[in-house]
Design an enzyme around this catalytic site. Sequence first.
Site, short mmCIF file in Angstrom:
data_model
loop_
_atom_site.label_atom_id
_atom_site.label_comp_id
_atom_site.label_asym_id
_atom_site.label_seq_id
_atom_site.Cartn_x
_atom_site.Cartn_y
_atom_site.Cartn_z
N GLY A 51 0.96 -1.42 0.12
CA GLY A 51 0.00 -0.14 -0.37
C GLY A 51 0.58 1.28 0.34
CB ALA A 52 2.02 3.47 -2.13
N GLY A 53 -0.85 5.04 0.48
CA GLY A 53 -1.40 6.10 0.86
C GLY A 53 -0.38 6.40 1.57
N GLY A 71 0.06 6.07 5.24
CA GLY A 71 0.27 4.94 5.86
C GLY A 71 1.46 4.51 5.30
CB SER A 114 2.29 1.56 -4.93
OG SER A 114 0.58 2.15 -5.53
CB ALA A 146 -1.13 -7.40 -3.10
CB CYS A 185 -13.39 8.66 7.86
SG CYS A 185 -12.03 9.27 7.22
N GLY A 195 -5.10 10.84 11.14
CA GLY A 195 -3.08 11.14 9.77
C GLY A 195 -2.22 10.78 11.74
CB CYS A 234 -8.83 15.69 13.20
SG CYS A 234 -8.06 14.36 13.30
CE LYS A 242 -8.01 18.79 5.51
NZ LYS A 242 -9.18 18.13 6.25
#
Length: 427
Positions: free
Chosen positions: A8-10, A12, A34, A78, A159, A320, A353, A388
């Site tokens: 994963g390449a978000g 995290g 990714s 994957a 979320c 985050g 946040c 932001k």
Amino acid sequence: MAKIVILGAGLGGLVAAFEIRKTLDRKHEVAVISESDYYQFVPSNPWVLVGWRDREEITIDLAKPLRKRGIELIVGKAEKVDPPAKCVHMPDGSKVDYDYLVIATGPELAYDEIEGVGPSAHTQSVCHIDHAEDAAKAFEAFCEKPGPMVIGATQGASCFGPAYETAMIIETELRKRKIRDRVPITFVTPEPYIGHLGLDGVGDTKGLLESEMRDRHIKWVTNARIVRAEAGKVIAEEVNDDGSVKETHEIASDYSMFLPPFRGVAAVRDVEGLSNPRGFILTDEHQQNPTYPEIFGIGVCIAIPPVGKTPVPVGVPKTGFMIESMVEATARNIAQMIKGEKPDHRASWNAVCLADFGDGGVAFIAQPQIPPRNVNWSASGGWVHLAKVGFEKYFLHKLRTGQSETFYENAALSLLKTHKLKGVERG
């Protein structure tokens, strides 16, 4: 020599790749798998929906920054994680072997679980840049012929901040276009009250968000379960505390956006000992999987029990700041394991946040994220929008230049310093 693979390449996954590369000796290999060759800054997608950002502004080509840090990029989806064989199977029949695996896939968006919900059906999304671009086109068409609108989250969503942000940002844009008076807006959410956020509120988020909605003339339905979405309307059941149906709402809507239920991605679902029935990765206090200790889970893909019982399922967000603390603990634990030591680092799981509302916003700090808390603070104002925007530019610049640091922590410490908050620990 050890090989560490990040799936994963978000947010995290990318920060984990940087942090692990920085923590480990260069003789060890670090690779990222990714689905795409670019990173997208998902928090900016509500801005894309209203035309305040475009794709190029919030996406980054992954090859250059990863290569600069000595990290291998493997582009492909994957197919299955194979813990006994310590490899990840790819669709072309190849496999990626690992000594340590960090799962940071984020969620699969389970639109199929609710009739008519999703970009291929009757509702829009801000969960992916492709969705946001489609939502932007639909929004422009909507503004040519304004009508009622429904924004919110479905049962099982984990979320809620982006739902509030999308509703408020759209409302701000409608006022700018002088057509707000022609658009009744209803906010629909499974939360037991406005401002719950999957966290049982933080500070006075209930009062702040309710006040914001009243000021903007946005109606709301809480404890809501989406039955289905159709062309021109949304059907939702409002339930009592015991789960019985209190009222069925049929809400007219010419434009709808819902955050969907989340589940684990197919590559990790149904892998015994690795994930729970929803496909979320099982981890202990060290971010390790109890069955396969060489596997770590970080971010939205891990299993966290709900804050408390609610009439409609409400998931816990992974913010985050919280994800970065998982990343730091994981990197240090892997380093210990390579040395033959027992891992002992734990994530702090604090939340800082910024929820942007277009011309204002709400900020909150929860330490720890799951109550009871040592710090439980929230505030609102125009400064949140500016903060932001500033963070977006700072974060993307750092990624483009391949710089490795704890982005959210630095931003959070700046926020804390500005507001002179005491007793808040580093992430």
